[in-house]
Motif scaffolding. Sequence first.
Motif, PDB file in Angstrom:
ATOM      1  N   THR A 158      -4.804   1.604   0.262  1.00  0.00           N
ATOM      2  CA  THR A 158      -5.676   1.259   1.559  1.00  0.00           C
ATOM      3  C   THR A 158      -6.855   2.574   1.642  1.00  0.00           C
ATOM      4  O   THR A 158      -6.798   3.532   1.502  1.00  0.00           O
ATOM      5  N   ALA A 180       0.913  -1.223   0.116  1.00  0.00           N
ATOM      6  CA  ALA A 180      -0.039  -0.184  -0.049  1.00  0.00           C
ATOM      7  C   ALA A 180       1.022   1.166   0.063  1.00  0.00           C
ATOM      8  O   ALA A 180       1.516   1.827   0.888  1.00  0.00           O
ATOM      9  N   GLY A 208      -7.958  -3.308   2.385  1.00  0.00           N
ATOM     10  CA  GLY A 208      -6.775  -3.303   1.643  1.00  0.00           C
ATOM     11  C   GLY A 208      -5.760  -4.423   2.320  1.00  0.00           C
ATOM     12  O   GLY A 208      -6.263  -5.028   3.299  1.00  0.00           O
TER      13      GLY A 208
END
Length: 466
Positions: free
Chosen positions: A385, A356, A452
Amino acid sequence: MTQEATYLPIALRLDDARALVVGGGQVAGNKLRLLLERCPDITVCGVLSDPEILQAVETGRIRHDTRPLDLTLIRTLLPDMRLVFAATEDEDFNREVAAEARKAGVNICVVDDPAPSTFITPAIIDRTPVQIAISTNGAAPVLARRLRTQIEALLPDGLSRLARFMQAQRGWIRQAQPDTQIRRRAWENFVDGIGAECALRGEDEAARASLEATLKGVPREGEVWLVGAGPGDPDLLTLAALRLMQNADTVLYDQLVPAAIMDRVRRDAERVFVGKKRSNHSLPQDGINEELIRRAKAGQRVLRLKGGDPFIFGRGGEEMEALVDAGITVRVIPGITAASGCGAAAGIPLTHRDCAQSCVFVTGHARADGTLNLDWPSLAKKGQTLAIYMGLAPMADLCAQLQAHGLPPDWPAAVIEHGTRHDQRVHVATLATLPALILERRVASPALTLVGEVVTHRRSIHHQET
């Protein structure tokens, strides 16, 4: 089950009183030390062995009643006393002394035995005339002493000088400015400014000049402080937030501010609840804006206390615009937003080098027609995310849309319920299973959703694992 004793912290005046210490050993000496600089008339009874007690008797600072120590003597002495310490090595006799004191209506402390006592002595930080008492209601004396040490380290050495200086100025300030609210503001500005630093160093002339200037310069117009209260844990309040919470005349607070944080607000400040739950607003936003403006124009210092950060889905921007357009002075104090606080408390990083490289804050608050107006193609991407605020009610739609726009059903997701608080729960699932899970577990607001691969990097820290 025995009912827990409750105590009210008070400051007891002793300069016009008499006190009795029953016992003459080291424990009695410890209690005598508390009294010597506070009470002019102290009597001790019993066999004396403690060096400090013996010295105090020899120098005439206290009176030693040499009659045999029994309940007859105690009954004779009690009527003249404001308080008594029972500090002999005989626990049964100490309790008998306590019983007699209670009959006579005299305050009694049995050392290391709170049950028969009517008062207990706290851990004390003494910067006379400033005294700070820390009590655990007798539950954990060691903890109280440790807290005393920590607090004492924060206090300046000249605190006594500052307090005495302020005491000496009260008379002329009261005559110079009869308005109580303006006087209080002047004192608060003085304490926060250079004048207090001068008084701490003993530079009274410079401190007086600063105080006079402060009194003349106190703004008579009100102002509004938009303050973020953080995600829920009072320990996450900023120092600026705490200071303004103690200086406000009025506090307008919402549903996301828990009682533990409201406890930090100045006790005599007016509290106005303007909370918002889904489809249930105690006061609409326009009404809140009008109330802030009205109170500020009346000369009040108004604290608008918001959960999280006032400029992240808190409508603080709208309030700021309305206030500035109305000519009101505004200060904005940021707070830890829910994404940061809840992610940290749940052990879920918002970004991670492996999966991420960005984090997107999204509100799940639906429009009036119940639909979510979001840019789904930009949200349904890997390598980022999603931090979704206010997403419980539309959770099924959120998860369905993210899957419809490209994320797989087994894409990791988690809901942090009551994040950072003592009752926090973390619910880990996938986009496919999350809607049913939050219904099954009856997840309640406030709650934050994280979507995520960072969820797979979660490590349990200290909150409940679910």
